[in-house]
Design an enzyme around this catalytic site. Sequence first.
Site, PDB file in Angstrom:
ATOM      1  N   GLY A  43       0.774  -1.247   0.000  1.00  0.00           N
ATOM      2  CA  GLY A  43       0.000   0.000   0.000  1.00  0.00           C
ATOM      3  C   GLY A  43       0.798   1.285   0.000  1.00  0.00           C
ATOM      4  N   GLU A  98       3.533   4.509   6.068  1.00  0.00           N
ATOM      5  CA  GLU A  98       2.312   3.707   5.904  1.00  0.00           C
ATOM      6  C   GLU A  98       1.326   4.420   4.985  1.00  0.00           C
ATOM      7  OE1 GLU A  98       0.898   1.124   5.591  1.00  0.00           O
ATOM      8  OE2 GLU A  98       0.467   0.033   7.419  1.00  0.00           O
ATOM      9  N   ASP A  99       0.458   3.643   4.372  1.00  0.00           N
ATOM     10  CA  ASP A  99      -0.587   4.230   3.534  1.00  0.00           C
ATOM     11  C   ASP A  99      -1.714   4.795   4.385  1.00  0.00           C
ATOM     12  OD1 ASP A  99      -1.350   1.689   4.390  1.00  0.00           O
ATOM     13  OD2 ASP A  99      -1.955   0.961   2.416  1.00  0.00           O
ATOM     14  N   ASP A 102      -5.696   2.557  10.502  1.00  0.00           N
ATOM     15  CA  ASP A 102      -7.092   2.261  10.760  1.00  0.00           C
ATOM     16  C   ASP A 102      -7.218   1.913  12.256  1.00  0.00           C
ATOM     17  OD1 ASP A 102      -9.726   1.722   9.551  1.00  0.00           O
ATOM     18  OD2 ASP A 102      -9.308  -0.377   9.940  1.00  0.00           O
ATOM     19  N   GLY A 104      -4.844   0.699  14.012  1.00  0.00           N
ATOM     20  CA  GLY A 104      -3.539   0.978  14.610  1.00  0.00           C
ATOM     21  C   GLY A 104      -2.773  -0.283  14.989  1.00  0.00           C
ATOM     22  N   LEU A 107       0.625  -0.963  12.863  1.00  0.00           N
ATOM     23  CA  LEU A 107       1.733  -0.064  13.180  1.00  0.00           C
ATOM     24  C   LEU A 107       2.237  -0.225  14.594  1.00  0.00           C
ATOM     25  CD1 LEU A 107       1.253   3.285  11.369  1.00  0.00           C
ATOM     26  CD2 LEU A 107       3.160   1.690  11.273  1.00  0.00           C
ATOM     27  N   LYS A 130      -7.448   7.412   9.882  1.00  0.00           N
ATOM     28  CA  LYS A 130      -8.870   7.394  10.253  1.00  0.00           C
ATOM     29  C   LYS A 130      -8.933   7.325  11.770  1.00  0.00           C
ATOM     30  CE  LYS A 130     -10.376   4.279   6.525  1.00  0.00           C
ATOM     31  NZ  LYS A 130     -11.017   2.971   6.301  1.00  0.00           N
ATOM     32  N   ASP A 158      -5.836  -0.448  -2.039  1.00  0.00           N
ATOM     33  CA  ASP A 158      -6.586  -1.317  -2.945  1.00  0.00           C
ATOM     34  C   ASP A 158      -7.959  -1.707  -2.424  1.00  0.00           C
ATOM     35  OD1 ASP A 158      -5.372  -3.109  -0.889  1.00  0.00           O
ATOM     36  OD2 ASP A 158      -6.384  -4.652  -2.074  1.00  0.00           O
TER      37      ASP A 158
HETATM   38  P1  IMP Z   1      -4.694  -1.331  10.921  1.00  0.00           P
HETATM   39  O1  IMP Z   1      -3.762  -2.355  11.470  1.00  0.00           O
HETATM   40  O2  IMP Z   1      -6.133  -1.639  11.270  1.00  0.00           O
HETATM   41  O3  IMP Z   1      -4.331   0.089  11.266  1.00  0.00           O
HETATM   42  O4  IMP Z   1      -4.681  -1.558   9.378  1.00  0.00           O
HETATM   43  C1  IMP Z   1      -4.122  -0.733   8.454  1.00  0.00           C
HETATM   44  C2  IMP Z   1      -4.169  -1.453   7.111  1.00  0.00           C
HETATM   45  O5  IMP Z   1      -5.515  -1.791   6.750  1.00  0.00           O
HETATM   46  C3  IMP Z   1      -3.684  -0.535   6.021  1.00  0.00           C
HETATM   47  O6  IMP Z   1      -2.286  -0.648   5.854  1.00  0.00           O
HETATM   48  C4  IMP Z   1      -4.465  -1.023   4.826  1.00  0.00           C
HETATM   49  O7  IMP Z   1      -3.792  -2.100   4.223  1.00  0.00           O
HETATM   50  C5  IMP Z   1      -5.762  -1.527   5.395  1.00  0.00           C
HETATM   51  N1  IMP Z   1      -6.836  -0.509   5.287  1.00  0.00           N
HETATM   52  C6  IMP Z   1      -7.424   0.154   6.307  1.00  0.00           C
HETATM   53  N2  IMP Z   1      -8.360   1.011   5.860  1.00  0.00           N
HETATM   54  C7  IMP Z   1      -8.356   0.911   4.508  1.00  0.00           C
HETATM   55  C8  IMP Z   1      -9.112   1.577   3.455  1.00  0.00           C
HETATM   56  O8  IMP Z   1      -9.983   2.440   3.664  1.00  0.00           O
HETATM   57  N3  IMP Z   1      -8.810   1.200   2.188  1.00  0.00           N
HETATM   58  C9  IMP Z   1      -7.869   0.254   1.898  1.00  0.00           C
HETATM   59  N4  IMP Z   1      -7.141  -0.383   2.851  1.00  0.00           N
HETATM   60  C10 IMP Z   1      -7.395  -0.064   4.139  1.00  0.00           C
HETATM   61 MG    MG Z   2      -1.219  -1.693   4.293  1.00  0.00          MG
END
Ligand code: IMP
Ligand code: MG
Length: 175
Positions: A43, A98-99, A102, A104, A107, A130, A158
């Site tokens: 991403g 990071e892209d 969400d 967290g 990370l 977010k 994606d």
């Molecule tokens: P976390 O561990 O929940 O913070 O996940 C983050 C990962 O979830 C990101 O690196 C993305 O790969 C994926 N992700 C979270 N939200 C989105 C979105 O709105 N679109 C696409 N991928 C997302």
């Molecule tokens: Mg990702």
Amino acid sequence: MEKHHIDVMIDEAAVDNRIKELGKQISRDYAGREVYLIGILKGSVYFTCELAKRITVPVIMDFMQCSSYGAATKSSGVVKLSKDLDMAITDRDVIIIEDIIDSGRTLSHLKDLLSQRNPASLKICTLLDKPSRRVVDVDVDYTGFQIEDKFVIGYGLDYDQLYRNLPYIGVVEFD
Ligand code: IMP
Ligand code: MG
């Protein structure tokens, strides 16, 4: 694939401008030093490359890839490394790129894992955040845009592996 369309959330010029600003800020913050950027595959590939182009201090680029262990253990925040770094980060000034953040979980786990390798410093830079979705607290040092809780694509992000190549941030809307 469910029938859907894409609406523009952040257009190409706005994304590019913000990345230029982040590049300037990082260049100022790391003046006289060298930064070790770690892009998280897949991403953050576009963001990592565009950001690196805007940083004026010496840059080393490396990539790692991780995936969560599956739905059952997702809440544990355990992520599996499917590609590790090519180099050691001991005594280096590291920025994880990071892209999107969400929950967290990804990370926070990555930060723990990388800090065990004794970098000189370890910061986090994300294109999108977010904050309303956060489950695990993470300190984010550089944020491109805070967005509301929508499923976004483009600029590396994606939907079922599609749309990563869009040069803007879009929202997937189901028809
Ligand atoms: P976390 O561990 O929940 O913070 O996940 C983050 C990962 O979830 C990101 O690196 C993305 O790969 C994926 N992700 C979270 N939200 C989105 C979105 O709105 N679109 C696409 N991928 C997302
Ligand atoms: Mg990702």
